[in-house]
Scaffold this motif. Structure first.
Motif, PDB file in Angstrom:
ATOM      1  N   ALA A   1       2.077 -20.363 -19.651  1.00 19.06           N
ATOM      2  CA  ALA A   1       2.737 -20.478 -18.351  1.00 19.06           C
ATOM      3  C   ALA A   1       2.689 -19.183 -17.557  1.00 19.06           C
ATOM      4  CB  ALA A   1       4.194 -20.917 -18.550  1.00 19.06           C
ATOM      5  N   ASP A   2       2.606 -18.029 -18.245  1.00 20.68           N
ATOM      6  CA  ASP A   2       2.602 -16.773 -17.515  1.00 20.68           C
ATOM      7  C   ASP A   2       1.288 -16.509 -16.785  1.00 20.68           C
ATOM      8  OD1 ASP A   2       1.155 -16.336 -19.798  1.00 20.68           O
ATOM      9  OD2 ASP A   2       2.193 -14.508 -20.390  1.00 20.68           O
ATOM     10  N   GLU A   3       0.285 -17.379 -16.971  1.00 18.01           N
ATOM     11  CA  GLU A   3      -0.955 -17.257 -16.202  1.00 18.01           C
ATOM     12  C   GLU A   3      -0.830 -17.922 -14.836  1.00 18.01           C
ATOM     13  OE1 GLU A   3      -3.772 -15.632 -16.723  1.00 18.01           O
ATOM     14  OE2 GLU A   3      -3.033 -14.834 -18.610  1.00 18.01           O
ATOM     15  N   LEU A   4       0.119 -18.825 -14.692  1.00 16.41           N
ATOM     16  CA  LEU A   4       0.228 -19.615 -13.474  1.00 16.41           C
ATOM     17  C   LEU A   4       0.701 -18.755 -12.311  1.00 16.41           C
ATOM     18  CD1 LEU A   4       1.863 -22.838 -14.947  1.00 16.41           C
ATOM     19  CD2 LEU A   4      -0.543 -22.185 -14.869  1.00 16.41           C
ATOM     20  N   GLY A   5      -0.017 -18.847 -11.189  1.00 15.14           N
ATOM     21  CA  GLY A   5       0.337 -18.071 -10.004  1.00 15.14           C
ATOM     22  C   GLY A   5      -0.221 -16.673  -9.993  1.00 15.14           C
ATOM     23  N   LYS A   6      -0.954 -16.289 -11.046  1.00 16.86           N
ATOM     24  CA  LYS A   6      -1.559 -14.958 -11.062  1.00 16.86           C
ATOM     25  C   LYS A   6      -2.665 -14.872 -10.031  1.00 16.86           C
ATOM     26  CE  LYS A   6      -0.992 -12.623 -15.516  1.00 16.86           C
ATOM     27  NZ  LYS A   6      -1.714 -12.117 -16.688  1.00 16.86           N
ATOM     28  N   ASN A   7      -2.802 -13.721  -9.420  1.00 20.48           N
ATOM     29  CA  ASN A   7      -3.843 -13.458  -8.441  1.00 20.48           C
ATOM     30  C   ASN A   7      -3.841 -14.546  -7.376  1.00 20.48           C
ATOM     31  OD1 ASN A   7      -4.488 -11.108  -9.840  1.00 20.48           O
ATOM     32  ND2 ASN A   7      -5.998 -12.136 -11.111  1.00 20.48           N
ATOM     33  N   GLY A   8      -4.886 -15.363  -7.263  1.00 24.41           N
ATOM     34  CA  GLY A   8      -4.950 -16.350  -6.187  1.00 24.41           C
ATOM     35  C   GLY A   8      -4.410 -17.712  -6.540  1.00 24.41           C
ATOM     36  N   GLY A   9      -3.781 -17.866  -7.704  1.00 24.15           N
ATOM     37  CA  GLY A   9      -3.300 -19.178  -8.117  1.00 24.15           C
ATOM     38  C   GLY A   9      -2.113 -19.667  -7.310  1.00 24.15           C
ATOM     39  N   ASP A  10      -1.993 -20.992  -7.196  1.00 33.97           N
ATOM     40  CA  ASP A  10      -0.888 -21.632  -6.486  1.00 33.97           C
ATOM     41  C   ASP A  10       0.168 -22.049  -7.508  1.00 33.97           C
ATOM     42  OD1 ASP A  10       0.875 -23.341  -5.182  1.00 33.97           O
ATOM     43  OD2 ASP A  10      -0.670 -24.187  -3.888  1.00 33.97           O
ATOM     44  N   PRO A  11       1.300 -21.345  -7.565  1.00 29.91           N
ATOM     45  CA  PRO A  11       2.292 -21.649  -8.601  1.00 29.91           C
ATOM     46  C   PRO A  11       2.988 -22.992  -8.403  1.00 29.91           C
ATOM     47  CG  PRO A  11       3.135 -19.985  -7.082  1.00 29.91           C
ATOM     48  CD  PRO A  11       1.704 -20.210  -6.709  1.00 29.91           C
ATOM     49  N   GLU A  12       2.976 -23.540  -7.186  1.00 33.17           N
ATOM     50  CA  GLU A  12       3.660 -24.809  -6.950  1.00 33.17           C
ATOM     51  C   GLU A  12       2.906 -25.982  -7.544  1.00 33.17           C
ATOM     52  OE1 GLU A  12       4.895 -25.608  -2.991  1.00 33.17           O
ATOM     53  OE2 GLU A  12       5.740 -23.629  -2.655  1.00 33.17           O
ATOM     54  N   LEU A  13       1.583 -25.956  -7.459  1.00 37.25           N
ATOM     55  CA  LEU A  13       0.785 -27.063  -7.962  1.00 37.25           C
ATOM     56  C   LEU A  13       0.308 -26.847  -9.394  1.00 37.25           C
ATOM     57  CD1 LEU A  13      -1.427 -27.969  -4.854  1.00 37.25           C
ATOM     58  CD2 LEU A  13       0.391 -29.356  -5.868  1.00 37.25           C
ATOM     59  N   SER A  14       0.319 -25.624  -9.874  1.00 41.05           N
ATOM     60  CA  SER A  14      -0.209 -25.320 -11.208  1.00 41.05           C
ATOM     61  C   SER A  14       0.740 -25.794 -12.305  1.00 41.05           C
ATOM     62  CB  SER A  14      -0.455 -23.811 -11.335  1.00 41.05           C
ATOM     63  OG  SER A  14      -1.426 -23.385 -10.395  1.00 41.05           O
ATOM     64  N   VAL A  15       0.166 -26.108 -13.477  1.00 43.91           N
ATOM     65  CA  VAL A  15       0.975 -26.629 -14.574  1.00 43.91           C
ATOM     66  C   VAL A  15       0.576 -25.976 -15.891  1.00 43.91           C
ATOM     67  CG1 VAL A  15       1.407 -28.864 -13.500  1.00 43.91           C
ATOM     68  CG2 VAL A  15      -0.613 -28.577 -14.943  1.00 43.91           C
ATOM     69  N   ALA A  16       1.542 -25.874 -16.783  1.00 44.64           N
ATOM     70  CA  ALA A  16       1.292 -25.389 -18.135  1.00 44.64           C
ATOM     71  C   ALA A  16       1.191 -26.579 -19.066  1.00 44.64           C
ATOM     72  CB  ALA A  16       2.418 -24.462 -18.584  1.00 44.64           C
ATOM     73  N   GLY A  17       0.171 -26.564 -19.917  1.00 45.27           N
ATOM     74  CA  GLY A  17       0.014 -27.650 -20.873  1.00 45.27           C
ATOM     75  C   GLY A  17      -1.345 -27.609 -21.533  1.00 45.27           C
ATOM     76  N   ASP A  18      -1.511 -28.428 -22.551  1.00 45.49           N
ATOM     77  CA  ASP A  18      -2.793 -28.541 -23.233  1.00 45.49           C
ATOM     78  C   ASP A  18      -3.815 -29.151 -22.280  1.00 45.49           C
ATOM     79  OD1 ASP A  18      -4.453 -28.771 -25.847  1.00 45.49           O
ATOM     80  OD2 ASP A  18      -4.474 -30.808 -25.006  1.00 45.49           O
ATOM     81  N   ILE A  19      -5.002 -28.561 -22.194  1.00 43.40           N
ATOM     82  CA  ILE A  19      -5.996 -29.006 -21.223  1.00 43.40           C
ATOM     83  C   ILE A  19      -6.350 -30.483 -21.422  1.00 43.40           C
ATOM     84  CG2 ILE A  19      -8.278 -28.586 -20.241  1.00 43.40           C
ATOM     85  CD1 ILE A  19      -6.323 -26.270 -19.876  1.00 43.40           C
ATOM     86  N   GLY A  20      -6.608 -30.882 -22.665  1.00 46.68           N
ATOM     87  CA  GLY A  20      -6.981 -32.261 -22.929  1.00 46.68           C
ATOM     88  C   GLY A  20      -5.898 -33.250 -22.536  1.00 46.68           C
ATOM     89  N   LEU A  21      -4.642 -32.941 -22.896  1.00 44.10           N
ATOM     90  CA  LEU A  21      -3.540 -33.848 -22.577  1.00 44.10           C
ATOM     91  C   LEU A  21      -3.305 -33.930 -21.072  1.00 44.10           C
ATOM     92  CD1 LEU A  21      -0.942 -32.960 -25.374  1.00 44.10           C
ATOM     93  CD2 LEU A  21      -2.530 -34.897 -25.279  1.00 44.10           C
ATOM     94  N   VAL A  22      -3.381 -32.791 -20.381  1.00 41.52           N
ATOM     95  CA  VAL A  22      -3.152 -32.785 -18.931  1.00 41.52           C
ATOM     96  C   VAL A  22      -4.264 -33.538 -18.211  1.00 41.52           C
ATOM     97  CG1 VAL A  22      -2.987 -31.333 -16.872  1.00 41.52           C
ATOM     98  CG2 VAL A  22      -1.764 -30.687 -18.949  1.00 41.52           C
TER      99      VAL A  22
END
Length: 347
Positions: free
Chosen positions: A295-316
């Motif tokens: 989760a601490d990667e979300l919103g880094k640099n140019g990322g959009d923290p509102e739309l970004s999600v933390a989770g397993d890539i396959g499950l998401v």
């Protein structure tokens, strides 16, 4: 009575370890020998640095910590390069380092080195069992630390007197750790991501090595084929999707980054490989949606923290597929798609 090296090897075997990387030398070579007696394969190297790198690669490919054993002193110094390598790449690594006898500490013992103080800043966990009874627990704790949460390196310092001594320790079989827990994203966040993709004039998928670590090949290939969204992989994600896919625009990477309005980043960090998600390589108005298990990667640099999600890539991606249904991007006559095609042919 049990030898320390046998107790260590039994613990590793109980945890499911079947391969150990390292360099033969005292006192850790006895751990490797006892491991081989239990059916564990020992892969020997001429330098601990190479062994550590091999163990990190093994961790990346299997999702379980690669095990590297190293002699004390210079061996620990050589293996040290593997720890930041595992940290930066988020790969599970467990280093077992031999060290001089505890009762000779401060006397100028053979290859004496305070490895715990040295490696603590570079490991998720760096510990030394105080007695033979705690050896199995300390190894299991370090193994778990390397694999659970954000994967990375852990270190266990094993003094020679604990490895080579004989002890009256009751044999208690350790339970193997299950795979690291996986999480999904909230349904409302998935709905927002799908709506953003559907409303995009110039969508893009970026597939990163986190998707490879999650073994999300099937889900991502299904998403690409069903939705028909242009994509490109980062270097460590090549092979998740076919190079021959008509939607693969690796050869038009710069054009895609510059002209996309919505990009879904699956398991890739916005670091130097992706120009930090910032202009001038990316459009100043682009929305970058990140999917990452940390989760601490979300919103880094140019990322959009509102739309970004933390989770397993396959499950998401499975969640996205369920909500996206049969929708397919249809802007094949758009200026964006034409520019991608021209750049791909040109390059």
């Amino acid at each position: 009575m049990v030898y320390g090296e046998k107790l260590i090897a039994q613990t590793l075997h109980d945890l499911g370890v079947r391969v150990i990387f390292g360099l033969p030398g005292l006192p850790v070579i006895d751990i490797a020998q006892e491991g081989m007696n239990l059916g564990i394969r020992f892969v020997a190297f001429r330098n601990e640095q190479a062994a550590a790198y091999a163990a990190t690669a093994y961790g990346y490919l299997t999702g379980r910590p690669g095990i590297c054993i190293a002699v004390g002193g210079p061996g620990v110094l050589h293996v040290m390069t593997g720890l930041p390598h595992a940290t930066v790449n988020c790969w599970p690594l467990l280093v077992l380092g031999g060290s001089s006898e505890t009762h000779n500490g401060g006397k100028g013992a053979f290859q004496e080195l305070d490895a715990i103080s040295l490696l603590t800043p570079h490991a998720k966990l760096a510990i030394r069992p105080p007695d033979p009874d705690t050896i199995p627990k300390f190894i299991k704790d370090a193994y778990r630390a390397a694999m659970y949460g954000r994967p990375g390196p852990a270190f266990v310092d094993l003094p020679a007197n604990l490895i080579l001594g004989t002890f009256d320790v009751e044999r208690k079989k350790m339970m193997a750790l299950p795979e690291a827990p996986k999480s999904m994203a909230p349904d409302n966040k998935i709905r927002d991501i799908v709506n953003a993709l559907r409303g995009a004039k110039a969508p893009l998928l970026v597939v990163g090595k986190g998707a490879a670590y999650s073994r999300a090949e099937t889900q991502i290939r299904t998403l690409v084929d069903r939705a028909g969204i242009p994509f490109f992989p980062t270097p460590m994600a090549k092979g998740i999707t076919a190079d021959s896919s008509p939607y693969n625009f690796s050869a038009a990477r710069s054009t895609a980054m510059k002209q996309t309005d919505i990009v879904l980043v699956l398991g890739a960090r916005l670091n130097w490989i992706l120009s930090f998600g910032l202009p001038p390589k990316w459009s100043p108005t682009v929305k970058i949606i990140q999917v990452d298990f940390a989760a601490d990667e979300l919103g880094k640099n140019g990322g959009d923290p509102e739309l970004s999600v933390a989770g397993d890539i396959g499950l998401v991606v499975d969640q996205i597929l369920k909500q996206i249904g049969t929708w397919k991007w249809q802007e094949r006559n758009s200026d964006y798609y034409k520019a991608l095609q021209m750049a791909k042919l040109r390059n």
